[in-house]
Write a protein that holds these residues in place. Structure first.
Motif, short mmCIF file in Angstrom:
data_model
loop_
_atom_site.label_atom_id
_atom_site.label_comp_id
_atom_site.label_asym_id
_atom_site.label_seq_id
_atom_site.Cartn_x
_atom_site.Cartn_y
_atom_site.Cartn_z
N LYS A 1 0.78 -1.23 0.00
CA LYS A 1 0.00 0.00 0.00
C LYS A 1 0.82 1.29 0.00
O LYS A 1 0.32 2.34 -0.39
N PHE A 2 2.06 1.24 0.45
CA PHE A 2 2.82 2.47 0.65
C PHE A 2 4.16 2.42 -0.06
O PHE A 2 4.77 1.37 -0.17
N ASP A 3 4.58 3.59 -0.54
CA ASP A 3 5.85 3.68 -1.25
C ASP A 3 7.02 3.50 -0.29
O ASP A 3 6.97 3.91 0.87
N LYS A 4 8.07 2.91 -0.82
CA LYS A 4 9.29 2.70 -0.04
C LYS A 4 10.19 3.92 -0.19
O LYS A 4 10.41 4.42 -1.28
N VAL A 5 10.71 4.37 0.96
CA VAL A 5 11.67 5.47 0.97
C VAL A 5 12.93 4.94 1.63
O VAL A 5 12.87 4.33 2.70
N ASN A 6 14.07 5.14 0.99
CA ASN A 6 15.35 4.71 1.56
C ASN A 6 15.95 5.84 2.38
O ASN A 6 16.04 6.97 1.90
#
Length: 128
Positions: free
Chosen positions: A31-36
């Protein structure tokens, strides 16, 4: 059959709790974007649920291949996962960089697989 009942109940509990952990991780990942984000030179993946003010924070898989190799070779006797302080540090870096308001971490819940290995943390936060 009675002598196997405790074993079956224990196995059932392990399977159910493991499925719950994997469901939580999949729910965030789908459901949610991955942020590094980096903390102490180590990359972390953050999946932020802004509606619940919570995020799933995990160690980046690509950067932690060596750790996974050590854990696998020792048959999970060695736990190479980072401490909760590092996960919270990565989350605070994320909050400082991507949130406009002053945010603080409220609590962190470990997410473990059926072998009790750390998959990451579900971290709850509050922004003023």
């Amino acid at each position: 059959m009675n002598k196997y009942l405790p074993l079956l109940l224990t196995l059932n509990l392990l399977i159910v709790s493991s499925c719950a952990s994997f469901d939580l991780v999949n729910d965030y990942a789908i459901k949610f974007d991955k942020v590094n984000v980096e903390f102490d030179g180590k990359p972390f993946d953050i999946f932020d649920n802004t509606e619940r003010s919570s995020a799933f924070v995990s160690e980046s898989l690509a950067a932690n291949f060596a750790d996974a190799f050590v854990v696998g070779i020792t048959l999970t006797i060695v736990d190479a996962s980072a401490s909760v302080i590092k996960f919270e540090g990565a989350m605070q870096n994320y909050l400082d960089k991507y949130k406009e308001k002053d945010c603080k971490i409220i609590r962190s819940n470990p997410v473990e697989d059926y072998l009790r290995r750390n998959m990451g943390y579900e971290i709850f936060y509050d922004c003023e």
